[in-house]
Design a protein around this motif. Sequence first.
Motif, PDB file in Angstrom:
ATOM      1  N   GLN A  76     -33.535   1.311  53.709  1.00 24.05           N
ATOM      2  CA  GLN A  76     -34.662   0.535  53.051  1.00 24.05           C
ATOM      3  C   GLN A  76     -34.910   1.331  51.688  1.00 24.05           C
ATOM      4  N   PHE A  77     -35.066   2.787  51.733  1.00 23.57           N
ATOM      5  CA  PHE A  77     -35.477   3.512  51.004  1.00 23.57           C
ATOM      6  C   PHE A  77     -34.677   3.470  49.466  1.00 23.57           C
ATOM      7  N   ALA A  78     -33.445   3.581  49.971  1.00 27.25           N
ATOM      8  CA  ALA A  78     -32.140   3.457  49.011  1.00 27.25           C
ATOM      9  C   ALA A  78     -32.339   2.035  48.247  1.00 27.25           C
ATOM     10  N   PHE A  79     -32.375   0.897  48.895  1.00 29.28           N
ATOM     11  CA  PHE A  79     -32.754  -0.169  48.259  1.00 29.28           C
ATOM     12  C   PHE A  79     -33.887  -0.307  47.467  1.00 29.28           C
ATOM     13  N   ILE A  80     -35.323   0.240  47.956  1.00 25.12           N
ATOM     14  CA  ILE A  80     -36.308   0.104  46.871  1.00 25.12           C
ATOM     15  C   ILE A  80     -36.077   1.026  45.878  1.00 25.12           C
ATOM     16  N   ALA A  81     -35.274   2.326  45.951  1.00 24.88           N
ATOM     17  CA  ALA A  81     -35.287   2.990  44.680  1.00 24.88           C
ATOM     18  C   ALA A  81     -34.300   2.418  43.818  1.00 24.88           C
ATOM     19  N   PHE A  82     -33.341   1.712  44.289  1.00 24.10           N
ATOM     20  CA  PHE A  82     -32.492   0.873  43.407  1.00 24.10           C
ATOM     21  C   PHE A  82     -33.151  -0.421  42.656  1.00 24.10           C
ATOM     22  N   LEU A  83     -33.772  -1.154  43.662  1.00 18.19           N
ATOM     23  CA  LEU A  83     -34.316  -2.412  43.081  1.00 18.19           C
ATOM     24  C   LEU A  83     -35.428  -2.087  42.209  1.00 18.19           C
ATOM     25  N   MET A  84     -36.455  -1.262  42.638  1.00 17.03           N
ATOM     26  CA  MET A  84     -37.689  -1.024  41.876  1.00 17.03           C
ATOM     27  C   MET A  84     -37.599   0.128  41.027  1.00 17.03           C
ATOM     28  N   GLY A  85     -37.026   1.183  41.359  1.00 20.00           N
ATOM     29  CA  GLY A  85     -36.913   2.366  40.538  1.00 20.00           C
ATOM     30  C   GLY A  85     -35.721   2.303  39.840  1.00 20.00           C
ATOM     31  N   GLN A  86     -34.883   1.471  39.745  1.00 17.69           N
ATOM     32  CA  GLN A  86     -33.631   1.505  38.859  1.00 17.69           C
ATOM     33  C   GLN A  86     -32.648   2.618  39.031  1.00 17.69           C
ATOM     34  N   SER A  87     -32.550   3.183  40.314  1.00 26.18           N
ATOM     35  CA  SER A  87     -31.725   4.365  40.364  1.00 26.18           C
ATOM     36  C   SER A  87     -30.394   3.994  40.953  1.00 26.18           C
ATOM     37  N   LEU A  88     -29.399   4.629  39.889  1.00 25.08           N
ATOM     38  CA  LEU A  88     -27.996   4.239  40.339  1.00 25.08           C
ATOM     39  C   LEU A  88     -27.641   5.215  41.682  1.00 25.08           C
ATOM     40  N   GLU A  89     -28.213   6.258  41.936  1.00 30.13           N
ATOM     41  CA  GLU A  89     -28.021   6.957  43.217  1.00 30.13           C
ATOM     42  C   GLU A  89     -28.603   6.156  44.337  1.00 30.13           C
ATOM     43  N   GLY A  90     -29.750   5.439  44.025  1.00 31.44           N
ATOM     44  CA  GLY A  90     -30.008   4.531  45.250  1.00 31.44           C
ATOM     45  C   GLY A  90     -29.220   3.454  45.695  1.00 31.44           C
ATOM     46  N   PHE A  91     -28.765   2.880  44.617  1.00 29.09           N
ATOM     47  CA  PHE A  91     -27.719   1.931  44.477  1.00 29.09           C
ATOM     48  C   PHE A  91     -26.483   2.375  45.257  1.00 29.09           C
ATOM     49  N   LEU A  92     -25.853   3.570  45.035  1.00 33.27           N
ATOM     50  CA  LEU A  92     -24.683   3.941  45.474  1.00 33.27           C
ATOM     51  C   LEU A  92     -24.850   4.426  47.053  1.00 33.27           C
ATOM     52  N   GLN A  93     -26.169   4.684  47.531  1.00 35.37           N
ATOM     53  CA  GLN A  93     -26.478   4.910  48.674  1.00 35.37           C
ATOM     54  C   GLN A  93     -26.481   3.828  49.555  1.00 35.37           C
ATOM     55  N   TRP A  94     -27.241   2.799  49.049  1.00 38.54           N
ATOM     56  CA  TRP A  94     -27.400   1.585  49.585  1.00 38.54           C
ATOM     57  C   TRP A  94     -26.167   1.000  49.830  1.00 38.54           C
ATOM     58  N   LYS A  95     -25.238   0.964  48.906  1.00 35.81           N
ATOM     59  CA  LYS A  95     -23.717   0.342  49.011  1.00 35.81           C
ATOM     60  C   LYS A  95     -22.974   1.074  49.938  1.00 35.81           C
ATOM     61  N   ALA A  96     -23.067   2.585  50.266  1.00 35.28           N
ATOM     62  CA  ALA A  96     -22.452   3.168  51.230  1.00 35.28           C
ATOM     63  C   ALA A  96     -22.798   2.827  52.583  1.00 35.28           C
ATOM     64  N   LEU A  97     -24.304   2.489  52.830  1.00 38.59           N
ATOM     65  CA  LEU A  97     -24.790   2.324  54.031  1.00 38.59           C
ATOM     66  C   LEU A  97     -24.353   1.029  54.631  1.00 38.59           C
TER      67      LEU A  97
END
Length: 227
Positions: A76-97
């Motif tokens: 959830q955190f990685a998805f929010i960081a990616f979607l709302m915070g536009q974090s590439l690192e968050g996207f990569l972690q969400w993708k990995a999970l």
Amino acid sequence: MEKALDEQMKSSKFLTSVDNSQTRRCYYTSIPRVIKQKGIHGQELTSLNIDKTQLLESLLIKDYGGSEDVLLGELQFAFIAFLMGQSLEGFLQWKALVNLLFGCIEAPFRTRTQLFTKVIYYQLKFGLEKDHTDTSGAATGVSALLDDSWLSADSFLHHLCKDFFSLMLDASSVDGHLLSWTRKLKELLENKLGWEFQLNSAVDGIYFEEDDKFAPVVEMLDDPSCN
């Protein structure tokens, strides 16, 4: 793919200027993409990479204290960081999970049924809504942040979902709760994105197209009887 996303996020109108000294980095659990273990070769190593159940169990015990909720919390955190915070690192972690969860063959049929599909369903349901707005009135959501190619039928998410849906819907016995959420996720992607999920040639119960770059590498061993 990640490079294009990085460039898109850097130029996004939603980004705000923040002094580097004020930034704080998020630390995520390391999720190996390929399983490599000393003393394991050939067919056994191939099996471990095709079915990520053992990797999931190992990570749950080692990094999440045996708690499925902690793993889902990071998802959830990685998805929010990616979607709302536009974090590439968050996207990569969400993708990995997501790759870890949808890469499991045995786990969904055992005691880990609550880990799959429900959280991802609500994440994508929210992300695919087109009427979100931020405080300035600007549109937000996946459609506002990503190019259409990110949600194309050739994306990593489509490939993962196709294989997981085939596994769940073709099984003779599946947890009713898991099956229900799997069908909901499938319908969501079909209705929102127009994706079609068709069964293809099977390898150990998982379906891959011949040119599927996301398919695991299967090591073919020499047959001693042919020597």
